[in-house]
Design a protein around this motif. Structure first.
Motif, short mmCIF file in Angstrom:
data_model
loop_
_atom_site.label_atom_id
_atom_site.label_comp_id
_atom_site.label_asym_id
_atom_site.label_seq_id
_atom_site.Cartn_x
_atom_site.Cartn_y
_atom_site.Cartn_z
N PRO A 324 0.97 -1.28 -0.22
CA PRO A 324 0.03 0.04 -0.07
C PRO A 324 0.74 1.11 -0.02
N VAL A 325 0.38 2.26 -0.78
CA VAL A 325 1.04 3.49 -0.75
C VAL A 325 0.76 4.40 0.53
N ALA A 326 1.75 4.86 1.00
CA ALA A 326 1.41 5.76 2.48
C ALA A 326 0.46 6.91 2.26
N GLN A 327 -0.28 6.92 3.16
CA GLN A 327 -1.32 8.25 3.02
C GLN A 327 -0.69 9.52 2.56
N ALA A 328 -1.19 10.19 1.96
CA ALA A 328 -0.64 11.83 1.87
C ALA A 328 -1.09 12.56 2.94
N SER A 329 -0.24 13.78 2.96
CA SER A 329 -0.60 14.62 3.94
C SER A 329 -1.85 15.22 3.51
N LYS A 330 -2.67 15.66 4.64
CA LYS A 330 -4.17 16.46 4.51
C LYS A 330 -3.73 17.72 3.58
N LYS A 331 -2.50 18.10 3.82
CA LYS A 331 -2.16 19.56 3.09
C LYS A 331 -2.11 19.27 1.55
N THR A 332 -1.85 18.19 1.19
CA THR A 332 -1.65 17.83 -0.46
C THR A 332 -2.76 18.16 -1.12
N LYS A 333 -2.49 18.60 -2.41
CA LYS A 333 -3.65 19.01 -3.37
C LYS A 333 -3.92 17.71 -4.03
N ARG A 334 -3.49 16.45 -3.74
CA ARG A 334 -3.59 15.39 -4.78
C ARG A 334 -4.93 14.85 -4.30
N ASN A 335 -5.61 13.94 -5.23
CA ASN A 335 -7.01 13.35 -4.84
C ASN A 335 -6.54 12.34 -3.61
N LEU A 336 -6.98 12.60 -2.41
CA LEU A 336 -6.91 11.84 -1.20
C LEU A 336 -7.46 10.50 -1.26
N LYS A 337 -8.66 10.54 -1.72
CA LYS A 337 -9.34 8.93 -1.68
C LYS A 337 -8.60 7.99 -2.65
N ARG A 338 -8.20 8.64 -3.78
CA ARG A 338 -7.32 7.71 -4.68
C ARG A 338 -6.02 7.18 -4.20
N ARG A 339 -5.32 8.19 -3.60
CA ARG A 339 -4.12 7.76 -2.64
C ARG A 339 -4.29 6.82 -1.59
N GLU A 340 -5.52 6.71 -1.14
CA GLU A 340 -5.64 5.70 -0.05
C GLU A 340 -5.86 4.32 -0.65
N GLN A 341 -6.36 4.61 -1.90
CA GLN A 341 -6.46 3.20 -2.48
C GLN A 341 -5.39 2.62 -3.31
N GLU A 342 -4.31 3.23 -3.48
CA GLU A 342 -3.36 3.10 -4.29
C GLU A 342 -2.20 2.00 -3.84
N ILE A 343 -1.87 0.97 -4.64
CA ILE A 343 -1.33 0.05 -4.23
C ILE A 343 0.00 -0.44 -5.35
N VAL A 344 1.28 -0.31 -4.86
CA VAL A 344 2.37 -0.65 -5.81
C VAL A 344 2.35 -2.24 -5.94
N GLU A 345 2.88 -2.57 -7.29
CA GLU A 345 3.05 -3.75 -7.56
C GLU A 345 4.47 -4.01 -8.08
N LEU A 346 4.78 -5.24 -7.75
CA LEU A 346 6.00 -5.79 -8.27
C LEU A 346 5.60 -7.12 -8.67
N TRP A 347 5.82 -7.13 -10.17
CA TRP A 347 5.83 -8.27 -10.86
C TRP A 347 6.92 -9.11 -11.38
N SER A 348 6.96 -10.13 -11.19
CA SER A 348 8.23 -11.24 -11.47
C SER A 348 7.87 -12.09 -12.33
N LEU A 349 8.44 -12.13 -13.61
CA LEU A 349 8.05 -13.14 -14.74
C LEU A 349 9.42 -13.86 -15.12
N LYS A 350 9.01 -15.07 -15.52
CA LYS A 350 9.94 -15.97 -16.15
C LYS A 350 9.50 -16.54 -17.57
N ARG A 351 10.48 -16.79 -18.28
CA ARG A 351 10.08 -17.08 -19.62
C ARG A 351 9.46 -18.62 -19.51
N SER A 352 8.27 -18.62 -20.54
CA SER A 352 7.76 -19.94 -20.42
C SER A 352 8.16 -21.14 -20.99
N THR A 353 9.21 -20.82 -22.03
CA THR A 353 9.88 -21.96 -22.55
C THR A 353 11.36 -21.62 -22.59
#
Length: 353
Positions: A324-353
Motif C-alpha cells: 500500500p502507498v502511504a497516505q498523503a498529507s492532508k495539506k496535499t492537493k492530490r486526490n486523497l481518496k485515490r491515494r488511500e486506495q493506491e497499491i504498488v505492484e512488483l511483478w516477477s516473470l519468467k520465460r515460459s519456454t
C-alpha cells in the motif's frame, strides 16, 4: 557512448511585444497583456514574478466560473499564459533582485550571455538545482543521489522498498542485470548493492545519462554501463535479471520530457516484452514495478502486464508482491481518496519456454 546534448528550457528570443513590469505596476494590465498574446518582463524583484503568477491563477479561477466557451479556455490555460512571464539572464545569473542562484544557468547555457527564459522554467530550474545540490536520501541506499536537471527521481519510495525486499528474498544468478529507464539511478544502485557484477542501464533521456555519468564518477562505480537510447538500445547481453519501472498511465497524446516517466503509448509494453524475451536467460527473471493507479484512473484500460501473460504466451508469473502507498498529507492537493486506495505492484516473470 556518443556525444550527448542535454535538454534544456527553450530560450525566448526574436521580436517580441513586451510589457516591462514592476511590483507597483497595474496587475490587471499585466494580465490583459498576457491574454492578448504578448509577454510581461519582470524588472525588479524575483518575488514580483510570484505575485503575477498568483494573480494569474486567481483570474483563471474567476474566468472558469464565468463559463466561457471551451475553446477560449483552452487558449488561455495557465501553462500557456504563465510561460509569457519572462526573466532576463545576464552572464548566467538572473537580472532581478533577490533572485536565487541557479547553477543550471551556467551548466546548460555556457555559450549564452544575454537571454530570457519563462518564469515557470526558471522555477523548475531553481527547484532542480536545490535537489541536485542537497541530494536526496533514498531509504534503500547508503548514499544520497543527486538528480541531474530533467531526469526522473522518485518522490515516493514504496516501489523502491518493494524491489529491495524482493532482491533480499530471492536467490538468483548475479552475473548480469539490466535496468531499463535508469533515471537518477536508484534501481541500478540497488542492483549493485545486492551483488550484481555487470549492470547495463539505459535511458532515452540524455539528461539522465549525463547525470549518471557524474554520479558514477562521484561514487567511484565502474560496473554500471550506461546506454543512451530506446529500451535495450543495441545490447544483446543475456541477462539474469531485467528490471523496468515503466510509466503507469496510458495516453494517446504527445509525451515530452519527464512525462515519459509517467505516461506510455500502447505500443510500449508489446515492444518491451518482445525485446526482453530475447535478452533474458532461460532461468532469468523479469521484474516490473507497476501500480493499481491504472485501474483507479482508467478502469476500462487493460493492465499491460496481465494482458501479456494472458495473450503473449512468452512468460509465466513467478511472483506478484504488493505494498500500500502511504497516505498523503492532508495539506496535499492530490486526490486523497485515490491515494488511500493506491497499491504498488512488483511483478516477477519468467520465460515460459
Amino acid at each position: 557512448m556518443p556525444n550527448i546534448k542535454a535538454q534544456r528550457p527553450e530560450i525566448i528570443q526574436g521580436e517580441l511585444e513586451v510589457l516591462a513590469f514592476s511590483r507597483h505596476d497595474d496587475l490587471e494590465e499585466a494580465i490583459e497583456v498576457l491574454l492578448s498574446g504578448k509577454y510581461v518582463l519582470i524588472l525588479d524583484f524575483y518575488s514580483t514574478g510570484l505575485l503575477l503568477l498568483n494573480e494569474l491563477k486567481a483570474y483563471l479561477r474567476w474566468e472558469e466560473k464565468q463559463k466561457f466557451q471551451e475553446e477560449r479556455s483552452k487558449r488561455r490555460n495557465f501553462r500557456e499564459l504563465s510561460h509569457r512571464i519572462i526573466l532576463e539572464v545576464s552572464h548566467q545569473r538572473l537580472r532581478v533582485k533577490k533572485a536565487p542562484k541557479i547553477g543550471w544557468l551556467k551548466i546548460l547555457y555556457p555559450e549564452q550571455k544575454e537571454f530570457a527564459l519563462s518564469f515557470p522554467d526558471i522555477q523548475g530550474l531553481n527547484s532542480a538545482w536545490q535537489w541536485y545540490e542537497k541530494g536526496i536520501q533514498i531509504p534503500t541506499l547508503p548514499h544520497k543521489i543527486h538528480p541531474w536537471y530533467g531526469s526522473y527521481f522518485p518522490t515516493r519510495f514504496e516501489h523502491i522498498i518493494l524491489f529491495d525486499e524482493y532482491l533480499k528474498a530471492n536467490q538468483m544468478q548475479k552475473e548480469n542485470a539490466f535496468d531499463l529507464g535508469v533515471g537518477s539511478g536508484v534501481l541500478s544502485f540497488q542492483l549493485q548493492n545486492h551483488g550484481f557484477k555487470n549492470i547495463q542501464s539505459s535511458d532515452q533521456n540524455p539528461n539522465a545519462i549525463i547525470g549518471m555519468v557524474e554520479e558514477l564518477k562521484r561514487l567511484n562505480i565502474s560496473n554500471i554501463e550506461l546506454l543512451y537510447g530506446d529500451l535495450f538500445v543495441e545490447s544483446a547481453v543475456q541477462q539474469d535479471l531485467i528490471v523496468f519501472n515503466p510509466p503507469w498511465l496510458p495516453t494517446k497524446g504527445n509525451i515530452e520530457n519527464l512525462d515519459t516517466a509517467i505516461y506510455y503509448h500502447e505500443e510500449l509494453f508489446p515492444r518491451f516484452f518482445e525485446q526482453a524475451f530475447d535478452r533474458l536467460k532461460p532461468d532469468g527473471q523479469l521484474v516490473l514495478l507497476f501500480s493499481n493507479l491504472l485501474k483507479l484512473t482508467h478502469p476500462n484500460e487493460k493492465h499491460p502486464i496481465e494482458e501479456e501473460l494472458e495473450n503473449g504466451r512468452r512468460y509465466i508469473k513467478h511472483a506478484l508482491l504488493k505494498k500500500p502507498v502511504a497516505q498523503a498529507s492532508k495539506k496535499t492537493k492530490r486526490n486523497l481518496k485515490r491515494r488511500e486506495q493506491e497499491i504498488v505492484e512488483l511483478w516477477s516473470l519468467k520465460r515460459s519456454t
